[in-house]
Write an enzyme that holds these catalytic residues in place. Structure first.
Site, PDB file in Angstrom:
ATOM      1  N   ARG A  21      -2.696   0.790   5.169  1.00  0.00           N
ATOM      2  CA  ARG A  21      -1.463   1.189   5.853  1.00  0.00           C
ATOM      3  C   ARG A  21      -1.407   2.694   6.095  1.00  0.00           C
ATOM      4  O   ARG A  21      -0.816   3.145   7.077  1.00  0.00           O
ATOM      5  CB  ARG A  21      -0.213   0.744   5.075  1.00  0.00           C
ATOM      6  N   ARG A  76       8.750   8.457   3.792  1.00  0.00           N
ATOM      7  CA  ARG A  76       7.898   9.644   3.940  1.00  0.00           C
ATOM      8  C   ARG A  76       8.213  10.423   5.203  1.00  0.00           C
ATOM      9  O   ARG A  76       7.757  11.554   5.369  1.00  0.00           O
ATOM     10  CB  ARG A  76       6.435   9.235   3.947  1.00  0.00           C
ATOM     11  N   LYS A  81      -0.264  15.778  -7.241  1.00  0.00           N
ATOM     12  CA  LYS A  81      -1.387  14.946  -6.794  1.00  0.00           C
ATOM     13  C   LYS A  81      -1.707  15.159  -5.320  1.00  0.00           C
ATOM     14  O   LYS A  81      -2.873  15.317  -4.946  1.00  0.00           O
ATOM     15  CB  LYS A  81      -1.094  13.471  -7.081  1.00  0.00           C
ATOM     16  N   PRO A 123      -7.618  15.489  -8.799  1.00  0.00           N
ATOM     17  CA  PRO A 123      -6.420  14.707  -8.442  1.00  0.00           C
ATOM     18  C   PRO A 123      -6.347  13.415  -9.257  1.00  0.00           C
ATOM     19  O   PRO A 123      -7.339  12.684  -9.340  1.00  0.00           O
ATOM     20  CB  PRO A 123      -6.642  14.385  -6.951  1.00  0.00           C
ATOM     21  N   ASP A 137      -4.597   9.931  -9.510  1.00  0.00           N
ATOM     22  CA  ASP A 137      -3.761   8.861  -8.965  1.00  0.00           C
ATOM     23  C   ASP A 137      -3.854   7.652  -9.884  1.00  0.00           C
ATOM     24  O   ASP A 137      -4.447   7.718 -10.957  1.00  0.00           O
ATOM     25  CB  ASP A 137      -4.205   8.509  -7.550  1.00  0.00           C
TER      26      ASP A 137
END
Length: 270
Positions: free
Chosen positions: A121, A166, A208, A225, A227
């Site tokens: 996505r 977002r 992040k 990073p 996640d």
DNA sequence: AGCCAGGACAAGT
DNA sequence: ACTTGTCATGGC
């Protein structure tokens, strides 16, 4: 169109490089090659033995060497990281990944979009951004789209791209760059800690997302990073809790944190 | 159908 | 300073 041939193609896997989750705009063709758009330039890239073939509307070899990070010695990096046996195994599965030097603005927005989202996505939303607000580019008789500039997104209605919550983050980044509250070029001269805080002035940019931009656009390889995938695999492979990850990574991988992170991320998603 | 996604933020302890 | 609920949307 003329194909460019580059001799030093060792440690370059187009598939792993373009599909490891660092970028969102490269698409695999039926013949196994990859086509993508970088700063308005379209390229089709394939690996033929020890030769990298690049067909593009920009035949500046320097540009693509720079973007693909072809001048860096990945054999050396892999050898250094392989001193750790767990990392050695991850590298054996992910060798050929190169960390792209991505356009600043595109990288920033892409990772703002990435939060609490899945890769298919993310790609869809980024593509919608380009189709709706970028420029058309003709290449090999097909139409591609550049990534829209801050100006092209200024005061735009972003509803069509369906970025959800977002959307307001994207618009805040647009406004801060347009107003010069954020100067993306100034980050080159900042160290990773400064740069992370600087980017976090943008709404929707936490540590992040900031780290991903520093790693994938600014080549600040000392960031790591973390996640959800990294948290899981670091716990599984090293038995390190989330809170301790930053210290653990910088002690173990030092200046190669970013590369180590990619190999682990690749393995975690495999 | 329900859980999850390359998280960040605000509100609550 | 740490924990928790919430945020849109759609992939699987």
């Amino acid at each position: 169109m003329i194909a460019l041939k580059i001799a030093n193609s060792s440690h370059f896997s187009p598939k792993r490089t373009f599909e490891c989750g660092q970028c969102f705009r490269w698409q695999e063709e039926e013949d196994g090659s990859y086509t993508g758009v970088v700063e308005g330039h379209v390229a089709n890239i394939s690996l033929d033995g020890s030769t990298i073939n690049i067909d593009s509307n920009n035949l500046d070899l320097q540009f693509w060497e720079d973007y693909l990070d072809l001048k860096r010695d990945y054999a050396k990096i892999e050898k250094n990281l392989s001193k750790d046996s767990i990392m050695k195994k991850a590298i054996s599965k992910g060798t050929g990944i190169r960390l792209l030097k991505q356009p600043l603005w595109e990288c920033l927005l892409s990772f703002i979009i990435s939060q609490n989202n899945n890769i298919p996505r993310i790609k869809k939303i980024v593509q919608a951004l380009c189709v709706n607000y970028g420029n058309e580019i003709k290449f090999r008789n097909k139409t591609y789209y550049s990534f829209p500039t801050p100006e092209q997104l200024h005061n735009a209605n972003l509803d069509p791209i369906k970025a959800g919550f977002r959307e307001k983050y994207i618009l805040d980044a647009v406004n801060k760059v347009i107003n010069n509250d954020i100067d993306l070029n100034s980050i080159w001269e900042q160290n990773s800690d400064e740069a992370e805080k600087y980017l976090m002035q943008i709404k929707g940019v936490g540590n992040k997302v900031a780290d991903c931009v520093l790693l994938f656009a600014y080549q600040k390889f000392d960031v790591f990073p973390k996640d959800v995938w990294i948290k899981r695999i670091v716990k599984d492979l090293y038995n390190i809790e989330e809170k301790e990850i930053a210290l653990f990574a910088s002690n173990k991988f030092k200046d190669y944190c970013g590369f180590a992170q990619q190999y682990l991320f690749f393995q975690a998603r495999d």
